[in-house]
Design a protein around this motif. Sequence first.
Motif, PDB file in Angstrom:
ATOM      1  N   ASN A 136       0.830  -1.214   0.000  1.00  0.00           N
ATOM      2  CA  ASN A 136       0.000   0.000   0.000  1.00  0.00           C
ATOM      3  C   ASN A 136       0.859   1.256   0.000  1.00  0.00           C
ATOM      4  N   GLN A 139       2.370   1.696  -3.431  1.00  0.00           N
ATOM      5  CA  GLN A 139       1.337   2.097  -4.379  1.00  0.00           C
ATOM      6  C   GLN A 139       0.954   3.560  -4.194  1.00  0.00           C
ATOM      7  N   ARG A 140       0.962   4.038  -2.961  1.00  0.00           N
ATOM      8  CA  ARG A 140       0.647   5.440  -2.706  1.00  0.00           C
ATOM      9  C   ARG A 140       1.663   6.354  -3.365  1.00  0.00           C
ATOM     10  N   TRP A 141       2.930   5.978  -3.295  1.00  0.00           N
ATOM     11  CA  TRP A 141       3.951   6.764  -3.974  1.00  0.00           C
ATOM     12  C   TRP A 141       3.670   6.820  -5.468  1.00  0.00           C
ATOM     13  N   SER A 142       3.290   5.692  -6.013  1.00  0.00           N
ATOM     14  CA  SER A 142       2.987   5.623  -7.438  1.00  0.00           C
ATOM     15  C   SER A 142       1.873   6.593  -7.805  1.00  0.00           C
ATOM     16  N   GLU A 143       0.869   6.695  -6.941  1.00  0.00           N
ATOM     17  CA  GLU A 143      -0.250   7.607  -7.207  1.00  0.00           C
ATOM     18  C   GLU A 143       0.184   9.066  -7.137  1.00  0.00           C
ATOM     19  N   PHE A 144       1.076   9.393  -6.207  1.00  0.00           N
ATOM     20  CA  PHE A 144       1.529  10.768  -6.050  1.00  0.00           C
ATOM     21  C   PHE A 144       2.315  11.266  -7.269  1.00  0.00           C
ATOM     22  N   THR A 146       2.303  10.051 -10.412  1.00  0.00           N
ATOM     23  CA  THR A 146       1.772   9.736 -11.736  1.00  0.00           C
ATOM     24  C   THR A 146       1.607  10.963 -12.619  1.00  0.00           C
TER      25      THR A 146
END
Length: 232
Positions: A136, A139-144, A146
Amino acid sequence: MDNEVMPMQFTAQKLKKYALLGVIGGVLFMTGDCLIFCYEGLGASGVQPLWAQMPEWRFVLSAILGFIGMALMLPAGISVYRMIADSCGKACRMLATLYLIGVASTGYLHFSLGSLMPLTYRSVLSEGGTAELAANAAQRWSEFVTVPNIVLIGFLCIGYVLHFYVTVSGRSKLPRWLCLVGPVGAFALGILWKLIFAGTAAEGAYGACESLGEGLIFLTAYFYHKKGTVEK
């Protein structure tokens, strides 16, 4: 050349050297990608539990190679800019300036797309977190990242499109097949690589061909400036 856009003047000899530095930078980027993605069983995207088994130094070294590659690509970007500026009108020169911004972001992009999520995943696990918590967090880093990643990749793609245009149109006065010496040819190489090495650890290198393509674009600039088309 429009001095309002790029006031600095460079000789053809310097621009050739800059272009070759960019080629080396592309090789470093490809090597960094291979360190991350050439691992048997590793997927191409998303959170990968195998990150916990991979040596941490691979992700760290990959990031270091990316920032060194970016440092080499920065002057090479100027070499490509001059090729475009000499071959096209003012609109293309302005677009090529955005490409320079993209080149200046390659170190960050390499880190955020390659090393950031694995290092985050491993860090959470090392602090006693569960695999679910680690996934999680990664994945949060990935969302930030993008949205900025998409913008910066878009800037890079502007340069690739301009490179394709000046070679295919003949404006660069170079052989038109040189349009393949860059991302277009690297994409084809990546597909071939994936087919040849399917099911092996080396299969992961197919994505690294894109990084090689980023560096190969500078070969076109090298040949352009070798012809002496830039004013000395």
